[in-house]
Design a protein around this motif. Sequence first.
Motif, PDB file in Angstrom:
ATOM      1  N   GLY A 273       9.943  16.897  56.398  1.00  0.00           N
ATOM      2  CA  GLY A 273      10.522  17.734  57.279  1.00  0.00           C
ATOM      3  C   GLY A 273       9.489  18.167  58.235  1.00  0.00           C
ATOM      4  N   ILE A 274       8.539  18.925  57.632  1.00  0.00           N
ATOM      5  CA  ILE A 274       7.329  19.577  58.548  1.00  0.00           C
ATOM      6  C   ILE A 274       6.799  18.489  59.494  1.00  0.00           C
TER       7      ILE A 274
ATOM      8  N   HIS B  76       4.786  28.191  53.725  1.00  0.00           N
ATOM      9  CA  HIS B  76       5.418  28.166  52.335  1.00  0.00           C
ATOM     10  C   HIS B  76       4.680  26.970  51.669  1.00  0.00           C
ATOM     11  N   TYR B  77       4.776  25.708  52.310  1.00  0.00           N
ATOM     12  CA  TYR B  77       4.373  24.513  51.670  1.00  0.00           C
ATOM     13  C   TYR B  77       3.021  24.749  51.293  1.00  0.00           C
TER      14      TYR B  77
ATOM     15  N   LEU C 101      -3.931  22.996  58.136  1.00  0.00           N
ATOM     16  CA  LEU C 101      -3.515  23.764  57.167  1.00  0.00           C
ATOM     17  C   LEU C 101      -2.557  22.736  56.265  1.00  0.00           C
ATOM     18  N   LEU C 102      -1.681  21.963  56.810  1.00  0.00           N
ATOM     19  CA  LEU C 102      -1.051  20.893  55.966  1.00  0.00           C
ATOM     20  C   LEU C 102      -1.917  19.947  55.439  1.00  0.00           C
ATOM     21  N   ALA C 103      -2.936  19.448  56.352  1.00  0.00           N
ATOM     22  CA  ALA C 103      -3.896  18.314  55.691  1.00  0.00           C
ATOM     23  C   ALA C 103      -4.477  18.894  54.493  1.00  0.00           C
ATOM     24  N   GLU C 104      -5.068  20.187  54.793  1.00  0.00           N
ATOM     25  CA  GLU C 104      -5.881  20.942  53.775  1.00  0.00           C
ATOM     26  C   GLU C 104      -5.045  21.248  52.233  1.00  0.00           C
TER      27      GLU C 104
END
Length: 780
Positions: free
Chosen positions: A584-585, A611-612, A773-776
């Motif tokens: 979803g993100i 949150h993720y 941050l999502l990749a990290e």
Amino acid sequence: MYDLAHIAARRFRYLGPVAAGLVLATPAAAQPDRPATAPAAQSETAAARTVLARLGVDTRRIDLALVPGATPQFRARTAAGRLRIEGTSPVALVRGAARTLGQQGSLFVSWEGVRNRPLALRDGYDSGVVASPFSLRTYLNTCTYGYTTPWWNWGRWEREIDWMAAHGVDTPLAMEGQEHVWRALWREQGMTDAQIAQGLSAAPFLPWQRMGNIAGYRAPLSANWIEKKRVLQRQILARMRSLGMKPILPAFSGYVPEAFAKAHPEAKIYQMRQWEGFPGTYWLDPSDPLFAKLAARFLQLYTATYGPGEYYLADAFNEMVPPIAEDGSDARAAAYGDAIANTAATRAAALPKEVRDARLAAYGERLYRSITAAAPNATWVMQGWLFGADKAFWTPDAISAFLSKVPDERMLILDIGNDRYPGIWNATKAFYGKGWAYGYVHNYGGSNPVYGDLNFYRSDITAALANPGHGRMRGFGLFPEGLHSNGIAYAYAYDLAWGEIDAAGKARPLDAWIGDYTRARYGKTSPALVAAWEKAIAGAYTTRYWTPRWWHEQAGAYLFFKFPSLDGAEYPAAPGDPAQLRAGIEALLAQAPQHGGELLYTYDVVDLVRHYASVRLDDRLKTAVAAYKAGDLATGDRATAAAERLAKDIDALAGNQQETLGSWLADAAAYGDTPAEKAAFVEQAKAVVTVWGGTGHLSDYASRAWQGLYAGYYWPRWQRFLAAQRAAAAAHQPFDAKATAAAIRDWQAAWLKDGKMWARQRPAAPLALARTLLAESDAR
């Protein structure tokens, strides 16, 4: 109350949040309404019109008209370039305008700010009659006044009342300003100002003082704070009443200061059991003549200060067992938990049933009579939380007895816990004929993981409405302990309470609602945007209650927010579906070319990524604790380094959001009039969102996903814990968990008093940082 299984916004100007940097627009001046049938109608439509003007709506093209009707409703129509709203109350008018303009992408009202655009009215629109299946839409929780509002000024309260009107709320709890009345009452009873001040808890902890759980915690309460809240409550009530709202006001439930209790040894006063390790408070039995005298005088003083009301809240036994044994021994129990609750239930069961029931019935009747003695037409309101939190005592028979002598139509039970303790109303035959309101707490302590359960609200509310046994279900409400998180859950639930459920009791499909929601929030929508949100909802918003927030006797929304311990290696997976949330993100980020300029879009992406990443941060902590426990230093070091990077990067990203630790502390300091008062307020503000107080169960209960806390509070605790654990592993020595915990608690105590204000640091490119941050978060 709080949700143990065993027992403000930073001030921001309309039309958007400082947190998201929305460009401010100048609201059009309120225009006079067309001639009304009576001055009262003119005043009420003017109040609604003024709300819309504050929301930035050009009211020159809007006509408002009050119409009679027993059912709350509105109708919106367009013709000749004008929008006409007819409604049964000022709140209905504001609700009708907000819904209609939202569907056209012109207006969205949220905690994060208000997004508006010039009116784009299409002639020929007709909403038809849109009615609420509930006669009351209730809102707020006694605890909200500690976890969110202690530092609010009139500007912030004005915005909240506008939010209420836009969401159709008409029966909110209005708990500000009551300490001015309590002080006047106890002065009349011969107490000195010093005794009174020492008996009143610090501002963020007053809700639990009002409910009898604590007294005098972090005292004294500032006299300046009391006076500011007196002025504020007069403004709040004047605005609510101008909109036709019926605020729920405080009443006397029996709790008296220790000094008063000691001055009246002849009175029937029980020292109640300790709540979370705090000293037991003092409760005056309603059978004592002093009770009726104090209750009536409190309401007389309250009315003289703030005007009369219709609904009065009195919660006598919030997580406190009634003292029904002859000697009051139930009340004097030394600790709180299942064992004590069961002991109280056993003692109650040992009494003849007719004796137990008679005493409970007398309590209920006298509480009710104490209100109506001073306000003859009043309705007694109580929160129904105790029936779920203390179910070992509050069996259906006990509840029936307690309610038995209160007139059905003169009581309103706020059944707030249907997401935590569902089914109480069914087990009690809809509270045995009493008036009641159905709803959810949702938020506990202001802690803000991303969660809620939209499909549950949809099916649950429609099922309650369809159930022929729902009795006198008069209202629906949301009763969050803290605000400013998961706004989508509040938007959807209040839409269900007004407009999303048709006359046949069916709710519109969720995807249709998401289309309206995204159009209102971002100005436009698309099938791809709706699909992205559906994935995000499937990943995060399918959780009725955030179960891990209370785990192994520790509070905290994530493992990262909990006090560090070796148990962390076994911490359970977070609720929801991380893979769906991730998808979803990604789908939302793909919409950046179309929506990247909308700051509420950025806000939502940031919150979901935060949150993720927090869930993934928990995984790193679990790995580190387990590795050091096993003596695997290399794995532990890699996991610790990854956890530190995530903590600091989440902290940086969270600077985009509505609240930060810095904004919370700045608001607290602004309430003070002297350097000493400012410092005290800042320390109190720090305490309530971290260590709380008592024996420790409440520590991290109000854990907040805020900039400043990720890097400045939660990580230093874990850093100390993991360093100590690693040192023990490297030395092949047993890990001294007790000494490590003591050192961390010493650090916490110093942190509370260090005076640091943690000013907000806003990320320059939040979407780019969110992608990083999502990749990290998924890096191995």
